[in-house]
Enzyme design. Structure first.
Site, PDB file in Angstrom:
ATOM      1  N   ASP A 199       0.839  -1.160  -0.074  1.00  0.00           N
ATOM      2  CA  ASP A 199       0.110  -0.075  -0.044  1.00  0.00           C
ATOM      3  C   ASP A 199       0.893   1.223   0.075  1.00  0.00           C
ATOM      4  O   ASP A 199       2.016   1.342   0.900  1.00  0.00           O
ATOM      5  CB  ASP A 199      -0.941   0.053   1.311  1.00  0.00           C
ATOM      6  CG  ASP A 199      -1.904   0.978   1.264  1.00  0.00           C
ATOM      7  OD1 ASP A 199      -2.906   0.877   0.213  1.00  0.00           O
ATOM      8  OD2 ASP A 199      -1.913   1.993   2.355  1.00  0.00           O
ATOM      9  N   GLU A 262       2.071  -0.253  -4.796  1.00  0.00           N
ATOM     10  CA  GLU A 262       0.974   0.681  -5.448  1.00  0.00           C
ATOM     11  C   GLU A 262       1.784   2.036  -5.324  1.00  0.00           C
ATOM     12  O   GLU A 262       2.133   2.755  -4.319  1.00  0.00           O
ATOM     13  CB  GLU A 262      -0.280   0.943  -4.297  1.00  0.00           C
ATOM     14  CG  GLU A 262      -1.182   1.762  -4.871  1.00  0.00           C
ATOM     15  CD  GLU A 262      -2.147   2.119  -3.939  1.00  0.00           C
ATOM     16  OE1 GLU A 262      -3.280   2.837  -4.060  1.00  0.00           O
ATOM     17  OE2 GLU A 262      -1.782   2.546  -2.421  1.00  0.00           O
TER      18      GLU A 262
HETATM   19  C1  NOJ Z   1      -4.516   2.979  -0.785  1.00  0.00           C
HETATM   20  C2  NOJ Z   1      -5.405   2.013  -0.706  1.00  0.00           C
HETATM   21  O1  NOJ Z   1      -5.629   1.364  -1.920  1.00  0.00           O
HETATM   22  C3  NOJ Z   1      -6.777   2.814  -0.198  1.00  0.00           C
HETATM   23  O2  NOJ Z   1      -8.053   2.142  -0.230  1.00  0.00           O
HETATM   24  C4  NOJ Z   1      -6.609   3.170   1.162  1.00  0.00           C
HETATM   25  O3  NOJ Z   1      -7.539   4.186   1.660  1.00  0.00           O
HETATM   26  C5  NOJ Z   1      -5.319   4.088   1.352  1.00  0.00           C
HETATM   27  N1  NOJ Z   1      -4.222   3.418   0.533  1.00  0.00           N
HETATM   28  C6  NOJ Z   1      -4.818   4.196   2.624  1.00  0.00           C
HETATM   29  O4  NOJ Z   1      -4.355   2.863   2.961  1.00  0.00           O
END
Ligand code: NOJ
Ligand code: MG
Length: 534
Positions: A199, A262
């Site tokens: 993440d 990500e």
């Molecule tokens: C990215 C995640 O995909 C999203 O759903 C989340 O709210 C934020 N990061 C915070 O972790």
């Protein structure tokens, strides 16, 4: 070509919304287990589960209070072990979501950290003194709107949170914290998980001087609050690459594991996340198909630019939808979603397919009283409604679409009685059948897995390209609009064989130098060998 993830397709499951097994209206691990045969038959190779760990669910699992425990909503560790075993038995890899940037404010580490300035875990999070006027230490803004700093009255300092105030950011400059986090990776790797999607990996390190971010000169009212400033100092710092290299070396100490990051950054920046000599993540998620206008010239350019920017040894990847973005069918319509899926599954690089996109679930209206996304509560006007992309999977025509025995946590799509797996399975021309065919072709054809990419045509609404391997070619010809159009095919495709059409009923009877493409048509063509010139 040894690495499984280079030739496999990843399937993202949002666990709350895949399959409920205990009738609480929320998906769970036993539910996912029940659907393993479906996934195996679909033809994907790996599943990635959004977070399933213990969490107060302020951000639906992206606020973790114990990295090693399964949240009771989803089941327990025994359910997890069985899921992993059954996935492996079915030939599926299993990827978990690692959320290292922040914990829940209910995590034991944070409770300790906030208990006093002297606590040994104080430095595991990011604490700063107030500005001289008593306000936040700098101008950093939360991704969910408002200041990214919250004052802890008891200890008189602010803590930083790039997301909700219930999601305090961890301090990755602290070596003990680093060790503890890398150990959690080992914990799951020892269990046999096949890798992680990490993440917001580009957020892990922030400017050590906490300098103000500069204002964004292009900000327009109505955009999310976060866009007021450019995130120059709060993310994408040089030192983050060291941290990622450490994660990568943990991953590499186990055979055949995968690390995905990500990352929402422009292409040149994105490429740095492969690492200088491949010591970064294996796959920095490439979200450009989500962000680009859906036009042939724009797509042709972004694919060429992406291909050209890849570092030596960097393997490409493509994403069309996820739990944070509008679904592909919501963006381009259900007919065009076939074309998009054909593109996703024929480009060079690992595709990630989002659950429900194989049914072309479109825009789901969420009545105000059913909104659950915490971002929407902070920024009702600016926030894209992520709930709309997180609605339950639609399995059959029974009550609650076979997802649950009771009312699901989010509503179903308006057309669920027609748009569900059962109905689609009975229709050889359904989106589901079409997706399966593409996945199967990708699985069978080395050309689609390993072949080079080159653009053939980008004109009007037509995008055409070919994939080539050892003198064999597969061509892909896409009409990105709902209007019919003509396209001139190169000789090797004109004399080729049609393998799959997006709109089978309107497929050309015969391939020729000039072919009429129906609206929303897409063709995958095996080139005639005798016509291929090297
Ligand atoms: C990215 C995640 O995909 C999203 O759903 C989340 O709210 C934020 N990061 C915070 O972790
Ligand atoms: Mg449940």
């Amino acid at each position: 070509m040894s690495k499984w993830w280079r030739h496999g397709t990843i399937y993202q499951i949002y666990p709350r919304s895949f399959q409920d097994s205990d009738g609480d209206g929320i998906g769970d691990l036993r539910g996912i287990r029940r659907r393993i045969p479906y996934l195996a038959e679909l033809g994907v190779n790996a599943i990635w589960l959004s977070p399933i760990f213990q969490s107060p669910m302020a951000d639906f699992g992206y606020d973790i209070s114990d990295y090693r425990a399964i949240d009771p909503i989803f089941g327990d560790i025994a359910d997890f072990d069985r899921l992993l075993e059954e996935a492996h038995d079915a030939g599926l890899k299993l990827l978990l979501d690692f959320v290292p940037n922040h914990t829940s404010d209910q995590h034991a580490w944070f409770l300790e950290s906030r208990s006093s300035r002297e606590n040994p875990k104080r430095d595991w999070y990011i604490w700063c003194d107030p500005a001289p006027d008593g306000g936040p230490p700098n101008n950093w803004i939360s991704n969910f709107g408002g200041p990214a700093w919250t004052l802890d009255e008891a200890t008189g300092q602010y803590y930083y949170h790039a997301f909700l105030k219930q999601q305090p950011d961890l301090n990755w400059r602290n070596p003990e914290l680093r060790r503890a986090m890398l150990d959690t990776l080992r914990f799951w790797l020892d269990k046999g998980v096949d890798g992680f999607r990490v993440d917001v990996i580009w957020h892990l390190i922030k400017d050590d001087k906490f300098r103000d971010n500069p204002p964004n000169p292009f900000y327009r009212p109505g955009q999310p609050d976060i866009d007021r400033n450019l995130q120059v100092h709060s993310a994408d710092q040089e030192e983050v690459h060291e941290v990622i290299a450490e994660m990568r070396s943990v991953i590499d100490s186990y055979p055949e594991r995968l690390l995905i990051g990500e990352i929402y950054l422009p292409v040149e920046k994105l490429m740095t996340y492969y690492g200088r000599s491949g010591e970064g993540v294996h796959l920095p998620f490439n979200f450009q198909l989500i962000q680009s206008p859906w036009q042939a010239d724009a797509l042709a350019k972004l694919i060429d630019d992406y291909e050209a920017a890849l570092p030596e040894g960097g393997w490409p990847n493509w994403v069309l939808s996820n739990h944070d973005q509008p679904r592909i069918a919501a963006r381009v319509g259900t007919a065009q979603a076939r074309v998009a899926t054909m593109l996703l599954l024929t480009l060079r690089g690992t595709p990630t397919l989002y659950y429900g996109d194989e049914l072309a679930i479109g825009k789901v209206e969420i009545p105000p009283e059913r909104i659950r996304d915490p971002w929407a509560a902070n920024e009702p006007s600016a926030a894209f409604l992520r709930d709309s992309s997180r609605t339950p999977m639609q399995w059959d025509g029974s009550e609650h679409a076979g997802f649950s025995q009771s009312e699901p946590w989010l509503p179903l799509s308006g057309d669920w009685q027609q748009r569900n797996v059962d109905a689609a399975a009975a229709d050889p021309d359904s989106m589901l059948a079409f997706t399966r065919k593409l996945l199967q072709l990708r699985q069978e054809e080395d050309i689609l897995q390993e072949g080079s990419y080159s653009l053939l045509v980008s004109r009007g609404s037509v995008l055409a390209f070919e994939r080539k391997l050892e003198g064999e070619i597969i061509g892909v010809v896409l009409n990105l609009s709902a209007e019919p159009t003509e396209v001139d095919l190169p000789p090797q495709l004109a004399a080729g064989t049609l393998l799959i059409a997006a709109q089978a009923a309107d497929a050309p009877q015969e391939l020729a130098r000039t072919v009429t493409l129906a609206g929303d048509q897409g063709l995958v063509i095996r080139a005639a060998k005798e016509e291929i010139r090297s």
